[in-house]
Design an enzyme around this catalytic site. Structure first.
Site, PDB file in Angstrom:
ATOM      1  N   SER A  40      -7.095 -26.846 -48.743  1.00 15.48           N
ATOM      2  CA  SER A  40      -6.674 -26.195 -47.492  1.00 15.48           C
ATOM      3  C   SER A  40      -5.028 -26.530 -47.407  1.00 15.48           C
ATOM      4  O   SER A  40      -4.653 -27.530 -46.971  1.00 15.48           O
ATOM      5  CB  SER A  40      -7.435 -26.680 -46.154  1.00 15.48           C
ATOM      6  OG  SER A  40      -6.529 -26.126 -44.942  1.00 15.48           O
ATOM      7  N   HIS A  91      -7.625 -22.545 -50.095  1.00 12.13           N
ATOM      8  CA  HIS A  91      -8.013 -21.994 -48.842  1.00 12.13           C
ATOM      9  C   HIS A  91      -6.940 -21.954 -48.071  1.00 12.13           C
ATOM     10  O   HIS A  91      -6.120 -23.052 -47.648  1.00 12.13           O
ATOM     11  CB  HIS A  91      -8.966 -23.249 -48.509  1.00 12.13           C
ATOM     12  CG  HIS A  91      -9.693 -22.999 -47.190  1.00 12.13           C
ATOM     13  ND1 HIS A  91     -10.861 -22.108 -47.149  1.00 12.13           N
ATOM     14  CD2 HIS A  91      -9.459 -23.476 -45.664  1.00 12.13           C
ATOM     15  CE1 HIS A  91     -11.525 -22.087 -45.866  1.00 12.13           C
ATOM     16  NE2 HIS A  91     -10.656 -22.716 -45.240  1.00 12.13           N
ATOM     17  N   ASP A 121      -6.133 -20.864 -44.129  1.00 16.31           N
ATOM     18  CA  ASP A 121      -6.282 -21.005 -42.692  1.00 16.31           C
ATOM     19  C   ASP A 121      -5.608 -20.101 -41.655  1.00 16.31           C
ATOM     20  O   ASP A 121      -4.482 -20.532 -41.860  1.00 16.31           O
ATOM     21  CB  ASP A 121      -6.593 -22.413 -42.000  1.00 16.31           C
ATOM     22  CG  ASP A 121      -7.733 -23.442 -42.780  1.00 16.31           C
ATOM     23  OD1 ASP A 121      -8.893 -22.649 -42.743  1.00 16.31           O
ATOM     24  OD2 ASP A 121      -7.279 -24.353 -43.357  1.00 16.31           O
ATOM     25  N   MET A 168      -5.159 -18.560 -38.086  1.00 15.26           N
ATOM     26  CA  MET A 168      -5.504 -18.873 -36.737  1.00 15.26           C
ATOM     27  C   MET A 168      -4.349 -18.046 -35.952  1.00 15.26           C
ATOM     28  O   MET A 168      -3.277 -17.812 -35.954  1.00 15.26           O
ATOM     29  CB  MET A 168      -5.384 -20.243 -36.404  1.00 15.26           C
ATOM     30  CG  MET A 168      -6.123 -21.172 -37.382  1.00 15.26           C
ATOM     31  SD  MET A 168      -5.905 -22.806 -36.850  1.00 15.26           S
ATOM     32  CE  MET A 168      -6.517 -23.719 -38.172  1.00 15.26           C
ATOM     33  N   HIS A 226      -9.613 -17.891 -44.774  1.00 20.82           N
ATOM     34  CA  HIS A 226     -10.684 -18.053 -43.680  1.00 20.82           C
ATOM     35  C   HIS A 226      -9.626 -17.669 -42.441  1.00 20.82           C
ATOM     36  O   HIS A 226      -8.909 -18.211 -42.164  1.00 20.82           O
ATOM     37  CB  HIS A 226     -10.599 -19.723 -43.692  1.00 20.82           C
ATOM     38  CG  HIS A 226     -11.554 -20.238 -42.623  1.00 20.82           C
ATOM     39  ND1 HIS A 226     -11.615 -21.499 -42.255  1.00 20.82           N
ATOM     40  CD2 HIS A 226     -12.212 -19.584 -41.856  1.00 20.82           C
ATOM     41  CE1 HIS A 226     -12.708 -21.889 -41.256  1.00 20.82           C
ATOM     42  NE2 HIS A 226     -12.932 -20.492 -40.948  1.00 20.82           N
ATOM     43  N   MET A 240      -9.801 -17.158 -38.507  1.00 19.12           N
ATOM     44  CA  MET A 240     -10.101 -17.594 -37.312  1.00 19.12           C
ATOM     45  C   MET A 240      -9.232 -16.975 -36.268  1.00 19.12           C
ATOM     46  O   MET A 240      -8.310 -17.594 -35.493  1.00 19.12           O
ATOM     47  CB  MET A 240      -9.882 -19.185 -37.095  1.00 19.12           C
ATOM     48  CG  MET A 240     -10.765 -20.109 -38.391  1.00 19.12           C
ATOM     49  SD  MET A 240     -10.033 -21.647 -38.565  1.00 19.12           S
ATOM     50  CE  MET A 240      -8.926 -21.264 -39.901  1.00 19.12           C
ATOM     51  N   MET A 276     -18.951 -24.737 -40.709  1.00 15.49           N
ATOM     52  CA  MET A 276     -17.902 -25.475 -40.373  1.00 15.49           C
ATOM     53  C   MET A 276     -18.349 -26.901 -40.124  1.00 15.49           C
ATOM     54  O   MET A 276     -19.560 -26.904 -39.270  1.00 15.49           O
ATOM     55  CB  MET A 276     -17.363 -24.751 -39.272  1.00 15.49           C
ATOM     56  CG  MET A 276     -16.415 -23.590 -39.451  1.00 15.49           C
ATOM     57  SD  MET A 276     -15.108 -23.946 -40.648  1.00 15.49           S
ATOM     58  CE  MET A 276     -14.245 -24.960 -39.829  1.00 15.49           C
ATOM     59  N   GLY A 313      -6.529 -29.353 -38.765  1.00 17.27           N
ATOM     60  CA  GLY A 313      -6.869 -30.088 -39.716  1.00 17.27           C
ATOM     61  C   GLY A 313      -6.940 -31.663 -39.251  1.00 17.27           C
ATOM     62  O   GLY A 313      -6.664 -31.954 -38.106  1.00 17.27           O
ATOM     63  N   ASP A 352     -16.516 -26.959 -44.600  1.00 13.15           N
ATOM     64  CA  ASP A 352     -15.124 -26.994 -44.337  1.00 13.15           C
ATOM     65  C   ASP A 352     -14.803 -27.931 -43.020  1.00 13.15           C
ATOM     66  O   ASP A 352     -15.181 -27.664 -42.037  1.00 13.15           O
ATOM     67  CB  ASP A 352     -14.586 -25.542 -44.027  1.00 13.15           C
ATOM     68  CG  ASP A 352     -12.994 -25.774 -43.762  1.00 13.15           C
ATOM     69  OD1 ASP A 352     -12.388 -26.668 -43.703  1.00 13.15           O
ATOM     70  OD2 ASP A 352     -12.827 -24.574 -43.315  1.00 13.15           O
ATOM     71  N   GLY A 407      -8.415 -30.659 -46.575  1.00 12.40           N
ATOM     72  CA  GLY A 407      -7.016 -30.269 -46.165  1.00 12.40           C
ATOM     73  C   GLY A 407      -6.167 -31.756 -46.175  1.00 12.40           C
ATOM     74  O   GLY A 407      -5.758 -32.162 -47.300  1.00 12.40           O
TER      75      GLY A 407
END
Ligand code: DX5
Ligand code: ZN
Length: 218
Positions: A6, A31, A33, A35, A64, A66, A135, A142, A171, A193
């Site tokens: 990540s 990966h 992330d 957000m 991913h 979020m 999750m 992280g 994850d 990560g």
């Protein structure tokens, strides 16, 4: 097993260097992330960064999301070069429609569950799922500790998707000390990560993780 580092814990001023380090060590996926500060209490990156990363790596870009209303941003991530898009069940009231849309755009569809969300939410959409993400931390940051209470859920998820062409990804809080247990449970794909990018030598850590997994007699 697929290892998906990540980049949330990478050095954003040297993203290309950090991606090269883990890719050269054999990491098959990267990966990303995403957000929005609404679905989770943190803001990170979006399609603009995915587009830049796409230029520097051939690896599978695992996005991913979020974010709330992920269905509004599928085109943006596909056009930026995503290979897979994972949405949260908690943010997707029309989950079957959103997963179908992701597939229609030609990328892999993933669905993520927060630690407290039941697997039963997936029961009626497995026909449009390529990846289930369990999750093992509450999403947003992280460097959090793996929540042991999700271990039975990982086992149940494995059972639920058995016989279907669906990957099981976990994850959050994954490191050299617990990757073997996940491999033994049949987890196909792990995201890590901080344990990789804050180890001082991301490439070496990825190789050590692969060594741990390949030394198991599964
Ligand atoms: C958490 C993210 C994770 C995170 C994992 O919200 O979805 O992908 O970056 O980081 P570590 O491995 O440090 O728990
Ligand atoms: Zn993630």
């Amino acid at each position: 097993m697929i290892i998906a580092p990540s980049i949330l814990s990478a050095d954003f001023s040297h993203l290309s260097r950090d991606i090269d380090a883990v890719a050269s060590a054999g990491a098959q996926w990267i990966h990303v992330d995403v957000m929005d500060g609404v679905f989770v209490p943190n803001i990170t990156i979006g399609p603009v960064v995915v587009k830049s990363i796409r230029k520097v790596t051939e690896r599978f870009l695992d996005c991913h999301l979020m974010i709330t209303h992920p269905e509004h941003y599928i085109d943006d991530f596909v056009n930026a070069g995503a290979d897979g898009i994972t949405v949260h069940v908690e943010a997707s009231p029309h989950l079957h429609r959103t997963l179908s849309l992701i597939r229609e755009k030609g990328v892999k569809s993933g669905v993520a569950l927060n630690p407290s969300t039941s697997l039963s939410t997936l029961e009626y959409c497995l026909d449009v799922v390529d990846l289930v993400l369990v999750m093992s931390v509450n999403p947003g940051f992280g460097g959090q500790a793996f929540i042991d209470a999700v271990i039975p859920k990982i086992a149940a998820a494995k059972e639920m998707i058995s016989g279907r062409p669906i990957q099981l990804q976990v994850d959050g809080g994954i490191h050299k000390g617990n990757i073997a247990a996940l491999a033994r449970m049949g987890v196909d794909n792990v995201v890590a990560g901080s344990s990789i990018f804050q180890s001082g030598d991301p490439g070496k850590t990825v190789k050590e993780m692969f060594d741990i997994v390949s030394s198991l007699s599964l």
